[in-house]
Motif scaffolding. Structure first.
Motif, PDB file in Angstrom:
ATOM      1  N   LEU A 157      -7.675   3.360   1.845  1.00  0.00           N
ATOM      2  CA  LEU A 157      -8.487   2.434   1.051  1.00  0.00           C
ATOM      3  C   LEU A 157      -7.730   1.125   0.840  1.00  0.00           C
ATOM      4  N   CYS A 158      -6.465   1.223   0.510  1.00  0.00           N
ATOM      5  CA  CYS A 158      -5.643   0.044   0.267  1.00  0.00           C
ATOM      6  C   CYS A 158      -5.545  -0.820   1.522  1.00  0.00           C
ATOM      7  N   LEU A 159      -5.223  -0.213   2.651  1.00  0.00           N
ATOM      8  CA  LEU A 159      -5.089  -0.984   3.887  1.00  0.00           C
ATOM      9  C   LEU A 159      -6.419  -1.615   4.291  1.00  0.00           C
ATOM     10  N   CYS A 211       0.830  -1.211   0.000  1.00  0.00           N
ATOM     11  CA  CYS A 211       0.000   0.000   0.000  1.00  0.00           C
ATOM     12  C   CYS A 211       0.865   1.262   0.000  1.00  0.00           C
ATOM     13  N   SER A 212       1.934   1.245   0.764  1.00  0.00           N
ATOM     14  CA  SER A 212       2.836   2.402   0.785  1.00  0.00           C
ATOM     15  C   SER A 212       3.495   2.603  -0.574  1.00  0.00           C
ATOM     16  N   ALA A 213       3.778   1.503  -1.266  1.00  0.00           N
ATOM     17  CA  ALA A 213       4.440   1.589  -2.571  1.00  0.00           C
ATOM     18  C   ALA A 213       3.536   2.182  -3.650  1.00  0.00           C
ATOM     19  N   VAL A 214       2.232   1.997  -3.533  1.00  0.00           N
ATOM     20  CA  VAL A 214       1.333   2.428  -4.614  1.00  0.00           C
ATOM     21  C   VAL A 214       0.468   3.635  -4.271  1.00  0.00           C
ATOM     22  N   SER A 215       0.467   4.063  -3.037  1.00  0.00           N
ATOM     23  CA  SER A 215      -0.460   5.113  -2.615  1.00  0.00           C
ATOM     24  C   SER A 215       0.221   6.471  -2.571  1.00  0.00           C
TER      25      SER A 215
END
Length: 194
Positions: A41-43, A29-33
């Protein structure tokens, strides 16, 4: 396969297909957000997946969870739109036409993202070996790009109706589609596989 479903739980790479990175949900999530909203939203999306947020998994598994989340969101939105239309809650002809056009976009997105889901499912099952990773990465990109185009087609049609409940749902569904696309983009491109 793209998935390397057998492990890579050390946080680096899958042992079966060493070119596919494994990450925790937090890392992925950190890589794409790029925004806090997308990170949250990812988490939220990945929190319920196998291993939750702390166990490194092949990035294809994270992508599959997001793709299924997008497909579930599409189904819920189509059901809500159908209910509104059937219940007479959309009386204006131009808004009814926009709903219809929007549903065409949802249909296109559903077909495209279902192909992505199938491809990820096969990859995670270990179906085809590591040697076709480049082709699969290209297929994933084509699929999630088509999914985004379907969502954007709906958005364009609903711009004149920002008070419509479909407008807000479509924006949320587009974010979910974008999240799936971003997580799919973690699958290495052919140039990186050499």
């Amino acid at each position: 396969t793209l998935g390397g479903a057998d492990g890579g739980l050390d946080g680096s790479r899958s042992s079966r297909c060493p070119r596919i990175p494994s990450m925790t949900a937090q890392q992925a999530c950190s890589a794409v957000s790029g925004t806090r909203h997308m990170l949250e939203l990812c988490l939220r999306t990945l929190r319920g997946s196998v291993g939750g947020v702390t166990v490194p998994l092949p990035v294809t598994r994270h992508a599959a969870v997001a793709v299924h989340g997008a497909l579930d969101a599409y189904a819920a939105t189509v059901a809500a739109a159908t209910s509104l239309l059937d219940g007479g809650a959309v009386p204006a002809d131009d808004e009814r036409a926009a709903f219809g056009n929007c549903m065409v976009g949802y249909g296109s997105a559903r077909v495209a993202m279902a192909r992505v889901a199938d491809d990820l499912r096969l990859a995670l099952a270990g179906g085809s070996g590591c040697d076709d990773d480049g082709d699969r990465a290209a297929e994933l990109k084509a699929g999630y790009t088509a999914g985004l185009r379907g969502m954007d087609g709906c958005t364009r049609g609903m711009l004149d109706f920002p008070a419509s409940p479909l407008y807000a749902r479509n924006l949320a569904d587009r974010n979910m589609t974008l999240l799936a696309a971003l997580l799919c983009s973690l699958v290495p491109a052919p140039a990186l596989l050499a």
